[in-house]
Design an enzyme around this catalytic site. Structure first.
Site, PDB file in Angstrom:
ATOM      1  N   ALA A  96       0.385  -0.910  -0.233  1.00  0.00           N
ATOM      2  CA  ALA A  96      -0.007   0.017   0.077  1.00  0.00           C
ATOM      3  C   ALA A  96       0.918   1.071  -0.323  1.00  0.00           C
ATOM      4  CB  ALA A  96      -0.373  -0.159   1.149  1.00  0.00           C
ATOM      5  N   LYS A  97       2.284   1.080   0.261  1.00  0.00           N
ATOM      6  CA  LYS A  97       3.306   2.358  -0.049  1.00  0.00           C
ATOM      7  C   LYS A  97       2.258   3.537   1.070  1.00  0.00           C
ATOM      8  CE  LYS A  97       5.446   0.496  -3.785  1.00  0.00           C
ATOM      9  NZ  LYS A  97       4.610  -0.320  -4.362  1.00  0.00           N
ATOM     10  N   ARG A  98       1.962   3.325   2.245  1.00  0.00           N
ATOM     11  CA  ARG A  98       1.502   4.435   3.148  1.00  0.00           C
ATOM     12  C   ARG A  98       2.945   4.928   3.627  1.00  0.00           C
ATOM     13  NH1 ARG A  98      -2.555   2.875  -0.169  1.00  0.00           N
ATOM     14  NH2 ARG A  98      -4.462   1.916   0.810  1.00  0.00           N
TER      15      ARG A  98
END
Lengths: 280, 280
Positions: A96-98
Site C-alpha cells: 500500500a506504500k502508506r
C-alpha cells in the site's frame, strides 16, 4: 508478546523458499482472465491466486491500488482475499506504500496491522518521504503484535534515484541509507531476522545507494523486479550474495499471466526454481 | 476538456478565502464529539463537518487514514462524506499521500480522481519517494478531467528534512526542489494557477529546501500547519509573501475541537480572519 514477524518470515522462507506472489489485478489482467472490471472481478482474481499459492510459497502481496480503484467495494474484496490467505497460512504483505506522520501514520498501522482489523495483513509497505523517523508510530505499533513493515528504500524505477540517491548532510549517506538507519534503529530483533524490512529493487546496484551488506545483515528484503521485470531466480544469489537468504522475491506479471488454468502449475514451477537456487 | 482544477481552485479561493477544513476523525476527537469508534462514527463526524463548512470555505480535506482504519466500512463512510461535500459545492482534497509507479500509480488516480469513481475527489495528495517522475501517470490522468494533485514537497515535521533537504547531483538542488521541478513540468496551466500543487508546510523556511518564489509562482500550495500547529492567519502573508494568494491554509484540530455545537461558528470566525488578512 506474539511471535515476531521476522521469526514467522524466517520459518516461511526456510520452508517454502523466497517466492512471493504479487496479486496485481490491473485492467489488462482482468480482461485476459475473463473477469469483469469490478470489485467482483478483483475478488475472484485474488481468491484464485490465493488458492493457487496456498502451500506452495511463503507469501502473497496484494497491490492495494488495484482494489482501491473500486472504492469501498474494492476494499471489501481485498478483505476477503486477505482473510482467505490467512486461512491458507500464507504470509500477507499489503503493498500500500502508506506514509504519514504521528497519529495519521498510527491510523494506517491500525488499518492494516492491528489484529482483528478488517484489512489485517502480516506486513505493510510504507513510504518515507516524510523521513524514516516519521514512520515510528507504525513500527512501534506493529512489532509488539507480531507484525512487520517493509519501508521503501532503494527502488529500481528510473526516477527513484533522484530522491533515493540524494545526499544528506552526513558524509557518504544517501537518502536510502538514512531511511534505512532511521527505521532499522526501531527494530528489536538482535541477531535474528528483524521485523522492519526494506523494499529493495532486485536489479539495482546497491552501492549507488550506499547500502552495504553489514547494514542489511538482519533486515528482511522485499525485492520486486523478479520475473517479467528482468531478474531471474539465478540472479537472487548473484545479486544479493550473503543477504539472499533474507529476500522475498516478488513476481507478479510472470505468474499472473499464466491465467486461471495455468497459475497453480506456474507457481509450483517458479517456486521450485527458487528453491533449487537457494539449495532448498 | 473540463474546467481545470487550478481554475476551479482560483474561483473558490477568490470567493471564500484560503481556509481549508481538515476532517481528521481520530480516536480522541470521536470521543470528545460523543461518537463511536466505528465507521458510523467517522461518517457522522465527516458529514457534520461538511455541513458546517458548506458555503463558508473553499475546501475540505479528509485525512484518509482515519477512515481507512475501519476497512471497507470506513471507505464507504468516506464515500458518503465526499459525496456530501460535492453536493455542497466544496472542493474536496483527499489527503491520502498515495505514491507508486506506472499502472499502480494510475490505479490510485482511478480510485480518487476518475469522474464517477466511488471515492471521487477534486484533488489527491501524492508522495514522491519513488521520484517526482513516478507520479506522471496520476498527473496525466488527472488534468484532462479537471482534477488536481498536491505533491508532498517540503513538510514541517522534524524528520522531513532528512529526505527533503538532501542534495541531488544538480548543484543547488534539494530533493524538494527536484520533485517540484519534475511534477510542475507536467502541468499545463501557463500563467494561471496550475493544477499540479505542492504540499508545503506553513512553518518551514522555504529557502532551506531551495524553493524560491519564482519556481512556485503558479503552483497551488496546500499548507498544513495553521491553527493548532502554530501558524496564524496573520502568518499567511508574512510567510508566503507574494505566493499567499495561491495558498490553501489547512486547519484541523483548531476547528474540530470546537465540537459538534461550536464548529459552524468556529469555521465562520476562522474563515473571516483569513479573509481579512487577504483583504477579501
Amino acid at each position: 508478546m506474539n511471535e515476531g514477524f521476522g521469526s514467522r518470515l524466517r520459518s516461511a522462507l526456510d520452508r517454502h523458499g523466497p517466492l512471493c506472489v504479487g496479486i496485481d489485478p490491473h485492467a489488462a489482467l482482468l480482461d485476459s482472465w475473463g473477469l469483469p472490471q469490478s470489485a467482483e472481478g478483483v475478488r475472484a482474481f485474488g481468491l484464485a491466486v490465493v488458492d493457487a499459492a496456498a502451500g506452495r510459497v511463503a507469501a502473497i502481496k496484494p497491490q492495494v491500488a488495484f482494489f482501491e480503484r473500486f472504492g469501498s467495494a474494492g476494499f471489501a474484496a481485498l478483505e476477503d482475499v486477505l482473510a482467505a490467505a490467512r486461512s491458507a497460512k500464507l504470509l500477507t504483505i499489503a503493498d500500500a506504500k502508506r506514509g504519514d506522520i504521528g497519529t495519521t501514520m498510527a491510523g494506517y498501522a491500525q488499518a492494516w496491522l492491528e489484529p482483528g482489523a478488517p484489512l489485517e495483513a502480516d506486513a505493510l509497505t510504507i513510504s518515507p518521504y516524510l523521513g524514516g523517523g516519521s514512520l515510528a508510530e507504525a513500527i512501534t505499533q506493529a512489532l509488539p503484535v507480531g507484525k512487520g513493515v517493509f519501508v521503501l528504500a532503494a527502488t529500481s524505477n528510473p526516477d527513484g534515484a533522484s530522491v533515493q540517491q540524494a545526499r544528506t548532510d552526513v558524509p557518504g549517506e544517501t537518502v536510502a541509507l538514512r531511511v534505512t538507519r532511521d527505521v532499522t534503529a526501531l527494530d528489536v530483533a538482535g541477531t535474528a531476522l528483524g521485523s522492519v524490512g526494506l523494499v529493495v529493487g532486485a536489479t539495482i546496484d546497491r552501492s549507488a545507494f550506499a547500502l552495504d551488506d553489514d547494514t542489511l545483515r538482519t533486515v528482511p528484503l522485499l525485492a520486486p523486479g523478479f520475473g517479467a521485470q528482468g531478474a531471474t531466480p539465478a540472479d537472487l544469489r548473484a545479486r544479493f550474495g550473503t543477504l539472499a537468504g533474507n529476500v522475498l522475491a516478488s513476481e507478479s506479471r510472470s505468474i499472473l499471466s499464466a491465467g486461471p488454468d495455468g497459475i497453480a502449475a506456474t507457481i509450483e514451477e517458479r517456486a521450485a526454481r527458487y528453491q533449487e537456487v537457494m539449495g532448498g
